[in-house]
Design an enzyme around this catalytic site. Sequence first.
Site: not given
Ligand code: UDX
Length: 467
Positions: A154, A228, A272-273, A277, A280
Site C-alpha cells: 500500500l 521497496n 528526481a527531487g 521519505g 517505509c
Molecule cells: C512505499 C511503497 O511504494 C509501497 O508499495 C509500500 O507498501 C510502502 O512504501 P509509500 O511509503 O507510501 O509507499 O510512498 P511511495 O509512494 O513509495 O513514495 C516514497 C517516497 O519516495 C516519497 O517521499 C516520494 O516523494 C518519493 N518519490 C517517489 C520520489 O522522490 N520520486 C519518485 O519518483 C517516487
Amino acid sequence: MQISILGSGYVGLVSGACLAEIGHSVVCTDKDESKIRVLNEGGLPIYEPYLKEIVARNVEARRLSFTADLGEAVRHGDVVFICVGTPPLQDGDADLSAIDGAARLIAREARSSKLVVEKSTVPMQTGQKLTRALAIYGRNSKNSFSVASNPEFLREGTAVLDFLHPDRIVIGVGDESAEKQLREIYQPILQQSVVPCAVHGGVCPAKDVPALLVTSINTAELIKHACNCFLAVKISYANLIADICETMGADVEEVMRAMGLDPRIGPAFLRAGLGFGGFCLPKDIQAFIRLGEKAGVDVALLRDAELINKRRIDHFLARATQWLWTLKDKRIGLLGLAFKPNTDDIRFAPAIELIGRLLQEHAEIRVYDPQAMARTQEVFPTIQYCADPYDVADGSEALVIVTEWSSFKELDWARIRGLMQRPLLLDGRNLLDRDEMVAMGFEYEGVGKPSVEVSPLTGQIVRTSSA
Ligand code: UDX
C-alpha cells in the site's frame, strides 16, 4: 471470515477497513488507546483518501469495530493480522519487539487455533521466529498457531485503491490450510467482484485481475524488502542523474521521460527531487542493508542509494545558499510538509530535515501544508504556520516546493509573485512549469534542470545556468 487486526496505524487501519468492505467481520485494536477512542468517536487518526467513508459504512454495517481490549480483539478472529510498527533501531535493524509482543498477546489470549499473518514489513526469517515465539508462549494451551506472511504494497495517499485493486497479492505460507484461508479472504479482490467499488463507484477502469503469488514465508518477506529497496534505488538513480544534469547541463525530466519509455525500465519512480521519505523506503533500505551485512552479502548498491538520498537536503541547501548568499534572517517559505502528497504523514519527510537545517542557519521559516500542519507543529512548535500558500509567500525571499500537492499547481502564481520580497522559486519537486514561471517574472530553480536568474533592476533574465 472473522478477522482480527493488531495495530491500527496506516497498514492496519486500511487493511482492516478494506477487509470489512469486502465482506469480512473485522475487529481492530491498538495498544495506543487514544487511537481507538478517536476511531470509536467517528474520527480517523490519519488522513487517507476514501478511508473515512469506508470506515463509517462498515462500522454502520457492523462488519468493523474497534476495541482497546487487546484480548477481545485477538479472540474475535480465526485469522489474526499483525500490523504493528517495526521502526528502525539505532543500528538500522528493524525493531521487532512489537511483533514479539503480538506473539505473546495472541498466545495468551487465544481461545481457539488461529492463523497468524504478518503484514508488517519484517526482515526475512521473522516468520520462523514468530512461529517459535507462538509455540513457546502458547506451550500450555491446546490451541495451535499457523503462521503466514502477506506483505502489503500500500502506498500512502492511494492505500485504499492499492488494497482494492492491487497488482499482485503475495502470500507466504507453510501449510495448505493457511493458503486456503488467505485465498478465501482475498477472493473478492482476486475476482475483482467488489461492487460498488469504494474508489470508483459503479465502474472501475479496466485492469488485469491481480496475480496471486503463493510462496514460502521467507520468500514473501524478501519480496517486500526487495520491492521497496528497488524503488529506493530507482529514485536515487534519478537523483544521481539530476546532479549530473545540473552540473553538466541537461534536463533530468527529459532524460527520465526517455528512460521510462523503455519497457525494461518503466516510467514510475524516476522523479528526481528532494529524495524519498516516509515510514517505509528509508527504514526498509536500512533494515535490508543490515540483513545483507549479517548474511555476508555485499550491499554497497543499497548503501549508495541510501547515501544519495541522505545528501539530497545538503545538496538543496547548497543551491539555496548560492541563490540567497546567506540564509540567516532570510524569510523562507515552504510549501508542503508531508513526505508526499495526499497524506498527513511527516515521518522521515524531507521537509523535517530541511526545517531542522534551516533553523540551524537561523532562517525565518513560514510553512503551509494541506494536511500535515498539526503533526509538524508537534515537532517544530516555533516556526510560522500559515493559513494558506499566499500567507507563506508574503514577504518571503524564497519559496520552496517541498511536497508536490497538485493544489499548489493551481495557485494564483501572479499573486504570489506580487507578495514575495524576492520572487525566487526553489522547486524541489519539479512541480511547476519553468518557462511559465519565468514568463511571470520568477527566478526559478528546479531539480536537475537549468536555473533562471532574473535581474532585480530590469526584470530581464541575466543568467540561465548551463544547458
Ligand atoms: C512505499 C511503497 O511504494 C509501497 O508499495 C509500500 O507498501 C510502502 O512504501 P509509500 O511509503 O507510501 O509507499 O510512498 P511511495 O509512494 O513509495 O513514495 C516514497 C517516497 O519516495 C516519497 O517521499 C516520494 O516523494 C518519493 N518519490 C517517489 C520520489 O522522490 N520520486 C519518485 O519518483 C517516487
